[in-house]
Write a protein that holds these residues in place. Structure first.
Motif, PDB file in Angstrom:
ATOM      1  N   ASP A  56       0.828  -1.213   0.000  1.00 26.49           N
ATOM      2  CA  ASP A  56       0.000   0.000   0.000  1.00 26.49           C
ATOM      3  C   ASP A  56       0.858   1.258   0.000  1.00 26.49           C
ATOM      4  OD1 ASP A  56      -2.188  -1.629   0.022  1.00 26.49           O
ATOM      5  OD2 ASP A  56      -2.655  -1.347   2.163  1.00 26.49           O
ATOM      6  N   VAL A 105      -7.875   3.422   7.188  1.00 27.38           N
ATOM      7  CA  VAL A 105      -6.560   3.748   6.625  1.00 27.38           C
ATOM      8  C   VAL A 105      -6.378   5.256   6.675  1.00 27.38           C
ATOM      9  CG1 VAL A 105      -5.047   3.622   4.594  1.00 27.38           C
ATOM     10  CG2 VAL A 105      -6.630   1.750   5.094  1.00 27.38           C
ATOM     11  N   TYR A 156      -2.812   1.797  15.397  1.00 26.63           N
ATOM     12  CA  TYR A 156      -2.406   1.760  13.997  1.00 26.63           C
ATOM     13  C   TYR A 156      -1.012   1.149  13.877  1.00 26.63           C
ATOM     14  CZ  TYR A 156      -6.175   4.815  12.348  1.00 26.63           C
ATOM     15  OH  TYR A 156      -7.403   5.335  12.010  1.00 26.63           O
ATOM     16  N   VAL A 170       1.525   5.371   5.285  1.00 24.39           N
ATOM     17  CA  VAL A 170       0.242   4.687   5.209  1.00 24.39           C
ATOM     18  C   VAL A 170       0.047   3.981   6.550  1.00 24.39           C
ATOM     19  CG1 VAL A 170      -1.127   2.923   4.062  1.00 24.39           C
ATOM     20  CG2 VAL A 170       0.378   4.385   2.718  1.00 24.39           C
ATOM     21  N   SER A 172      -2.446   1.618   8.813  1.00 22.17           N
ATOM     22  CA  SER A 172      -3.560   0.675   8.763  1.00 22.17           C
ATOM     23  C   SER A 172      -4.023   0.382  10.187  1.00 22.17           C
ATOM     24  CB  SER A 172      -3.121  -0.619   8.077  1.00 22.17           C
ATOM     25  OG  SER A 172      -4.181  -1.541   8.022  1.00 22.17           O
TER      26      SER A 172
END
Length: 488
Positions: A56, A105, A156, A170, A172
């Protein structure tokens, strides 16, 4: 360890200890497997998450804005419904009020200085940029993966990768993963408890089944102890350790029965042999007492008869003393055997000859002894040699010679004692080593009939043998053979 020591200190039965240790072993195995399963699941889930995050992040680095990057990415998990509860950490409850629920996200761009230049919704949940992430942005190389923790909750997992002009992050959401791991932890805990309980039941059953032969053997031994029936035997089945134990107990019972029979035989023989000298001793004492009573009437015992009675009393008392001493020695050999140790049989022979010369000055002892090292009972072997010398000297005429020879051959020590007496009749030779046996020619001689029996018993203890034969000069010859390395 404390549990094991506690089990050892408490006086538990063998079945209880086997059940407890079996249950403990199975429970530990269940715990280890549960922990290993949880750890493997944890590692595999985060490994997959990190792999997805790297992919990602590479995709987001090609986007122009965080919003554009966010459109190409999918949510990582499902937010648990319990996230609105009041038992959440203070930091999370504060962010829930200020920023709302954390999005699946979050994408944000960093400049080369590590500062946030643009971000998608939920940036407040990520907090400030960490030093490793700022170095990735400044260097334009490398990659960093880190966790965002609020209180004791991991919210996260953030991947930072370089992009033109800085870096992209990024994040998640991993709340669902942690929830899944928590559920798995609870499940494995209950599985472990159930496994421990099942292990207790299985351990109890295993202990009961495994120790059933032991209980049967114990009952059989207790029955023997109560009935004193040493001739009974314990049934043996199979070839396992319990069968070996039952066989050993049967051997022990056989040995005890033989010992008891030998003890009873010894008591019977001793009673029979003691009766004769005691009767004779009592008769002579009664004659002397009667003679003393008759002195008042003027009738007295002749001096020669009185001297003969006193002499007979002395001889009978000496025979009784000798018989008692030999009975004690014979019983001691049966009940309290002397320990074995290294010795030289030649030294034992020389020591016994010195004692025999002092006891039989009218006999000549001619000795030839070669070194014969072996392992044996010093006192017992000394008694063997001395008894053989006493027997030979008793039958030798005054001035006669007793020949003693010790040699080694074929791994054995051969001791020969020969006298110049009348010898032993051939039909009596096999019986002279039996207890209280006395040949017809020997019944007029002093002795108890135990000396050679003691010799045979001690020689048998040393895995040797003793035989009687004829000497070259016509007397008796007694030969003892002992293995040199039997006990070494």
């Amino acid at each position: 360890m404390k549990l094991l020591r506690g089990l050892g200190r408490r006086k538990l039965t063998l079945r209880a200890r086997v059940a407890a240790f079996s249950a403990l072993g199975v429970a530990l195995a269940v715990v280890v497997v549960s922990l290993a399963g949880w750890w493997l699941m944890h590692e595999r889930m985060y490994e997959n998450l990190d792999r997805q995050l790297r992919a990602d992040t590479a995709e987001a680095a090609r986007a122009a804005t965080p919003a554009e990057a966010l459109r190409t990415l999918r949510g990582a998990d499902q937010l648990p419904g319990t996230w609105s509860d009041d038992d959440l950490p203070v930091e999370i409850r504060r962010l829930l009020r200020l920023a709302g629920l954390p999005p699946p996200v979050v994408v944000r761009f960093l400049d080369s200085g590590g500062h946030v230049v643009s971000t998608s919704a939920g940036d407040a949940w990520l907090g400030p940029v960490t030093s490793p992430a700022a170095r990735v942005a400044a260097d334009g190389t490398g990659q960093d993966v880190d966790d965002v923790e609020l209180g004791d909750e991991t919210v996260y997992r953030v991947s930072t990768a370089p992009r033109p002009g800085g870096a992209v992050q990024v994040a998640s959401r991993v709340i669902g993963i942690e929830g899944t791991l928590d559920d798995l932890r609870v499940l494995l805990t209950w599985v472990g408890l159930a496994g421990a309980a099942l292990a207790g039941l299985v351990g109890s059953g295993v202990a009961r089944a495994s120790l059933r032969p032991v209980h049967q053997l114990t009952g059989a031994v207790e029955t023997v102890a109560e009935t004193q029936d040493l001739d009974s035997s314990i049934p043996v089945s199979g070839h396992d350790e319990i069968a070996r134990l039952a066989t050993a107990v049967n051997h022990l019972l056989t040995a005890l029965a033989a010992s008891k029979a030998a003890q009873q035989q010894l008591v019977q023989d001793a009673g029979h042999e003691l009766r004769t000298p005691l009767t004779s001793l009592r008769t002579n004492v009664e004659l002397l007492t009667y003679a003393e009573q008759q002195r008042a009437s003027g009738r007295s015992l002749a001096a020669d008869d009185r001297a003969r009675l006193l002499r007979d009393l002395g001889i009978q008392a000496e025979e009784l003393t000798t018989l008692t001493t030999e009975l004690v020695e014979l019983a001691a050999e049966n009940t309290d055997p002397e320990p074995f140790g290294p010795l030289d049989l030649a030294d034992v022979v020389h020591g016994a000859v010195i004692r025999a010369r002092a006891r039989w000055p009218q006999v000549v002892f001619a000795v030839t002894a070669a070194p014969a090292p072996l392992t044996g009972q010093p006192g017992g072997l000394s008694r063997v040699v001395l008894n053989l010398l006493d027997n030979a000297a008793k039958w030798s005429p005054p001035g006669g010679t007793v020949r003693v020879a010790l040699s080694t051959r074929d791994g054995n020590a051969d001791l020969t004692v020969a006298d110049e007496g009348p010898g032993i009749d051939e039909q009596d030779r096999p019986k002279v080593f039996e207890r209280f046996y006395r040949a017809t020619a020997a019944r007029s001689m002093p002795g108890s009939g135990l000396g050679l029996a003691i010799v045979a018993q001690i020689v048998g203890t040393h895995a040797g043998r003793v035989v009687a034969g004829a000497a070259e000069g016509g007397g008796a010859e007694l030969r003892v053979r002992l293995p040199l390395d039997r006990f070494s």
